[in-house]
Motif scaffolding. Structure first.
Motif, PDB file in Angstrom:
ATOM      1  N   PRO A  67       0.828  -1.207   0.000  1.00  8.01           N
ATOM      2  CA  PRO A  67       0.000   0.000   0.000  1.00  8.01           C
ATOM      3  C   PRO A  67       0.862   1.257   0.000  1.00  8.01           C
ATOM      4  CG  PRO A  67      -0.822  -1.572   1.602  1.00  8.01           C
ATOM      5  CD  PRO A  67       0.499  -2.103   1.110  1.00  8.01           C
ATOM      6  N   GLY A  68       0.569   2.157  -0.928  1.00  3.69           N
ATOM      7  CA  GLY A  68       1.287   3.412  -1.010  1.00  3.69           C
ATOM      8  C   GLY A  68       2.654   3.321  -1.678  1.00  3.69           C
ATOM      9  N   GLU A  69       3.059   2.106  -2.102  1.00  2.79           N
ATOM     10  CA  GLU A  69       4.360   1.920  -2.744  1.00  2.79           C
ATOM     11  C   GLU A  69       4.187   1.092  -4.021  1.00  2.79           C
ATOM     12  OE1 GLU A  69       7.772   1.288  -0.155  1.00  2.79           O
ATOM     13  OE2 GLU A  69       6.352   1.172   1.515  1.00  2.79           O
ATOM     14  N   PRO A  70       3.623   1.696  -5.068  1.00  8.24           N
ATOM     15  CA  PRO A  70       3.301   0.947  -6.289  1.00  8.24           C
ATOM     16  C   PRO A  70       4.505   0.375  -7.032  1.00  8.24           C
ATOM     17  CG  PRO A  70       3.041   3.307  -6.635  1.00  8.24           C
ATOM     18  CD  PRO A  70       3.290   3.108  -5.163  1.00  8.24           C
ATOM     19  N   ASP A  71       5.714   0.793  -6.693  1.00  4.06           N
ATOM     20  CA  ASP A  71       6.905   0.246  -7.351  1.00  4.06           C
ATOM     21  C   ASP A  71       7.478  -0.968  -6.641  1.00  4.06           C
ATOM     22  OD1 ASP A  71       6.734   2.234  -9.254  1.00  4.06           O
ATOM     23  OD2 ASP A  71       8.142   3.559  -8.231  1.00  4.06           O
ATOM     24  N   LYS A  72       6.876  -1.380  -5.527  1.00  5.39           N
ATOM     25  CA  LYS A  72       7.383  -2.517  -4.749  1.00  5.39           C
ATOM     26  C   LYS A  72       6.416  -3.691  -4.851  1.00  5.39           C
ATOM     27  CE  LYS A  72      10.192   0.152  -1.631  1.00  5.39           C
ATOM     28  NZ  LYS A  72      10.530   0.456  -0.254  1.00  5.39           N
ATOM     29  N   ASN A  97      -2.553  -9.935   8.741  1.00  6.25           N
ATOM     30  CA  ASN A  97      -3.935  -9.562   8.425  1.00  6.25           C
ATOM     31  C   ASN A  97      -4.119  -9.122   6.966  1.00  6.25           C
ATOM     32  OD1 ASN A  97      -2.570  -7.165   8.633  1.00  6.25           O
ATOM     33  ND2 ASN A  97      -4.118  -6.139   9.885  1.00  6.25           N
ATOM     34  N   SER A  98      -3.148  -9.382   6.122  1.00  6.84           N
ATOM     35  CA  SER A  98      -3.218  -8.932   4.726  1.00  6.84           C
ATOM     36  C   SER A  98      -4.405  -9.523   3.976  1.00  6.84           C
ATOM     37  CB  SER A  98      -1.936  -9.278   3.973  1.00  6.84           C
ATOM     38  OG  SER A  98      -0.853  -8.545   4.474  1.00  6.84           O
ATOM     39  N   PHE A  99      -4.651 -10.820   4.162  1.00  9.13           N
ATOM     40  CA  PHE A  99      -5.727 -11.462   3.391  1.00  9.13           C
ATOM     41  C   PHE A  99      -7.080 -10.851   3.753  1.00  9.13           C
ATOM     42  CE2 PHE A  99      -8.580 -14.747   1.880  1.00  9.13           C
ATOM     43  CZ  PHE A  99      -8.023 -15.042   0.654  1.00  9.13           C
ATOM     44  N   ALA A 100      -7.296 -10.564   5.010  1.00  8.00           N
ATOM     45  CA  ALA A 100      -8.567  -9.976   5.445  1.00  8.00           C
ATOM     46  C   ALA A 100      -8.784  -8.590   4.844  1.00  8.00           C
ATOM     47  CB  ALA A 100      -8.616  -9.897   6.971  1.00  8.00           C
ATOM     48  N   ARG A 101      -7.699  -7.872   4.570  1.00  8.31           N
ATOM     49  CA  ARG A 101      -7.803  -6.524   4.011  1.00  8.31           C
ATOM     50  C   ARG A 101      -7.753  -6.503   2.488  1.00  8.31           C
ATOM     51  NH1 ARG A 101      -3.285  -3.192   5.793  1.00  8.31           N
ATOM     52  NH2 ARG A 101      -2.152  -5.126   5.625  1.00  8.31           N
ATOM     53  N   MET A 102      -7.571  -7.651   1.874  1.00  5.16           N
ATOM     54  CA  MET A 102      -7.410  -7.727   0.426  1.00  5.16           C
ATOM     55  C   MET A 102      -8.719  -7.392  -0.292  1.00  5.16           C
ATOM     56  SD  MET A 102      -5.662 -10.948  -1.523  1.00  5.16           S
ATOM     57  CE  MET A 102      -4.229 -11.023  -0.478  1.00  5.16           C
ATOM     58  N   THR A 103      -8.608  -6.700  -1.401  1.00  2.00           N
ATOM     59  CA  THR A 103      -9.780  -6.387  -2.215  1.00  2.00           C
ATOM     60  C   THR A 103     -10.213  -7.629  -2.982  1.00  2.00           C
ATOM     61  OG1 THR A 103      -8.475  -5.768  -4.141  1.00  2.00           O
ATOM     62  CG2 THR A 103      -8.962  -4.010  -2.541  1.00  2.00           C
ATOM     63  N   ASP A 104     -11.391  -7.574  -3.593  1.00  2.00           N
ATOM     64  CA  ASP A 104     -11.847  -8.696  -4.421  1.00  2.00           C
ATOM     65  C   ASP A 104     -10.861  -8.972  -5.552  1.00  2.00           C
ATOM     66  OD1 ASP A 104     -14.115  -9.120  -2.899  1.00  2.00           O
ATOM     67  OD2 ASP A 104     -15.422  -7.944  -4.215  1.00  2.00           O
TER      68      ASP A 104
END
Length: 70
Positions: free
Chosen positions: A4-9, A39-46
């Protein structure tokens, strides 16, 4: 997938069998790396979940049969 916030990574990598994954480690078969926190999976978008599923399906499609009989 990116942080998040780092589109080059990138946080998603796919490796074919026999290629160098990191430093001098060779992939013995297809491998997927998905950089996630607890907690990444829980915050993942569709869209993110679809990408996750596609990455796992891609890795599994390169799997070799163990030859075991059912």
């Amino acid at each position: 997938m990116t942080w998040p916030g780092e589109p080059d990574k990138a946080t998603l990598f796919g490796y074919e069998a026999g290629v160098t994954m990191d430093h001098d480690h060779l992939a013995p078969a297809r491998r997927v790396f998905i950089g996630m926190e607890n907690n990444s999976f829980a915050r993942m978008t569709d869209t993110g979940r679809k990408l996750f599923d596609a990455a796992i399906a891609w890795a599994a499609s390169g799997r070799k049969s163990c030859g075991a009989k059912k």
